[in-house]
Enzyme design. Structure first.
Site, PDB file in Angstrom:
ATOM      1  N   ASP A  71      35.991  46.112  36.976  1.00  0.00           N
ATOM      2  CA  ASP A  71      36.926  46.427  35.895  1.00  0.00           C
ATOM      3  C   ASP A  71      37.181  47.929  35.902  1.00  0.00           C
ATOM      4  O   ASP A  71      37.108  48.559  36.948  1.00  0.00           O
ATOM      5  CB  ASP A  71      36.393  45.939  34.546  1.00  0.00           C
ATOM      6  N   HIS A 101      39.734  48.665  38.057  1.00  0.00           N
ATOM      7  CA  HIS A 101      41.018  48.693  37.355  1.00  0.00           C
ATOM      8  C   HIS A 101      41.456  50.112  37.041  1.00  0.00           C
ATOM      9  O   HIS A 101      42.360  50.316  36.234  1.00  0.00           O
ATOM     10  CB  HIS A 101      40.938  47.870  36.070  1.00  0.00           C
TER      11      HIS A 101
END
Length: 453
Positions: A255, A278
């Site tokens: 993430d 991310h």
């Protein structure tokens, strides 16, 4: 329960004090004898000779030493050091409230490993309303130093398996996963040298914390099950934090590499390496109705982002029931991206909201004084020729957005496209509106992409 005495090496060279009462078999080494330990690690700069506390390790993965660890922390508090020895494992199976700390060092050269007893942890944890977060433990107080060559292991595989197919921001989600390391009401916290492994959820979460630093830390989350990824294992998350420094750190997780969240100020990041993430994200903010959120004064420099969804990203919620706020004075400088879907992105249509809904209920979070300087490398080509997507809400202000020395390419071909909608003033480079017919094919699915938390 049997307790181990000090190893023979220490027994022969170090005078120690047997401590009666709480934990039989543990030892406290007086400050004037700590020098005899020699190669166990660096000493605190202000207090080179500290009393050192040693606790017994676990015999196996079922041998919970939570009580021993808490005892050791209490004895090392106020001027001492807890030593977790190299080659030893310390299993934690009970939640721990460590918010009473003052002037303590924890030297982690071994492995601290949490149990994967899901029913226990879901019933016994520290809960935070923000995105329904829970933690195994919480650290608080002042002048806390954690350092060493060891591992903090979240033992996350069972959590990954059982959470597969679910979403953390689903309002119906009841499968809460613990965060690996949490500070709360803490001041002057330093973490250096350790590895953080396989957190069940976010790796670090700092709450109401001032002046916290991470240096030379390796954060890694991987799954042995290809259908159960280590989702939401963010490297760094914050809530009501003033003063965060991250330097010389590697993050390989599933993430956000870095994600300052509401009411975070004065962030400095330098020499950060992120793989499969991310991105380095500001936010998300503006999630909760009527709540003011702020991120301000952020400097991010010398970052490498590989094989991820995003590079430099700002994200704010939109919808009928959201909050408001601002992200102000943020600089991204010397950012290298490779095989990254969105090298630069301003996202004011977060989370799981399509373009039609976002237009009807736009974000109320302002983006101001944002600089992207010397951003270079390649996109993945997932969104065609688009290498930067700067899309602002008609309800919010996007001003002082500047791009300098942007050298990004796409495997989809040349020339690369920078999209800008709703930006006030000149951004410093040529850009095109998403409504321009010549860019629609390049934009591809970017507008309808549902970003994950």
């Amino acid at each position: 329960m049997k307790f181990l005495a000090l190893a023979a090496l220490f027994a022969s060279t170090v005078s120690s004090i047997a401590v009666d009462g709480l934990i039989p078999g543990a030892r406290v080494i007086p400050a004037n004898d700590v020098v005899a330990l020699k190669k166990v690690g660096a000493h605190h700069q202000k207090h080179p000779h500290r009393r050192t506390v040693i606790i017994r390790p676990s015999f196996n993965d079922e041998d919970d030493v939570s009580a021993d660890f808490l005892w050791g922390i209490k004895w090392a508090n106020r001027g001492g050091r807890l030593l977790l020895q190299k080659g030893k494992k310390y299993v934690i199976g009970k939640k721990l409230d460590l918010t009473f700390l003052k002037d303590i060092e924890v030297q982690l050269d071994g492995e601290l490993k949490f149990t994967n007893d899901v029913p226990y942890w879901q019933a016994n944890n520290f809960y935070y309303d923000f995105q329904k977060s829970i933690s195994f433990w919480r650290w608080g107080g002042e002048d806390i130093k954690i350092f060493g060559s060891g591992v903090l292991n979240g033992n996350g595989q069972r959590w990954y398996n059982e959470f597969a197919g679910q979403e953390i921001l689903d309002p119906n989600n009841k499968y809460y996963r613990p965060i690996l390391f949490v500070t709360e009401n803490a001041t002057r916290v330093s973490v250096e040298g350790i590895t953080q492994l396989n957190s069940p959820c976010w790796t670090n979460f700092f709450v109401r914390t001032k002046d916290i630093s991470f240096n030379n830390v390796f954060i890694h989350a991987y799954s042995t099950n290809a259908s159960a990824l280590p989702k939401n294992t963010d490297g760094f998350d914050t809530l009501n934090v003033d003063g965060l420094t991250v330097t010389n750190t590697r993050v390989d997780i599933g993430d956000d590499c870095l994600s300052p969240k509401p009411n975070t100020t004065n962030v400095f990041v330098q020499n950060l390496w992120c793989n499969g993430t991310h991105g380095t994200s500001m936010g998300s903010i503006g999630q909760y109705p009527g709540v003011l959120d702020i991120i301000e004064n952020v400097w991010i420099e010398n970052v490498t982002l590989l094989n991820g969804e995003n590079g430099a990203r700002l994200k704010a919620w939109a919808g009928p029931n959201v909050g408001y706020g601002r992200i102000n004075n943020v600089t991204y400088k010397n950012i290298h991206v490779e095989n990254t879907d969105n090298p630069i992105v301003l996202d004011q249509c977060y989370f799981n909201i399509n373009a039609t809904q976002c237009a009807a209920y736009p974000s109320r979070v302002n983006f101001t004084n944002i600089v992207f300087e010397n951003i270079y490398g390649t996109s993945s080509g997932k969104h065609g020729k688009v290498v930067a997507d700067l899309t602002c809400s008609p309800n919010a202000v996007c001003s002082g957005i500047r791009l300098k020395n942007i050298h990004l390419t796409s495997p989809a071909g040349s020339p690369p496209v920078i999209v800008c909608d709703g930006i006030q003033g000149d951004i410093g480079v040529e850009c095109q509106s998403s409504t321009n017919l010549t860019t629609k094919r390049s934009i591809g699915l970017a507008r309808n992409l549902k970003y994950k938390a």
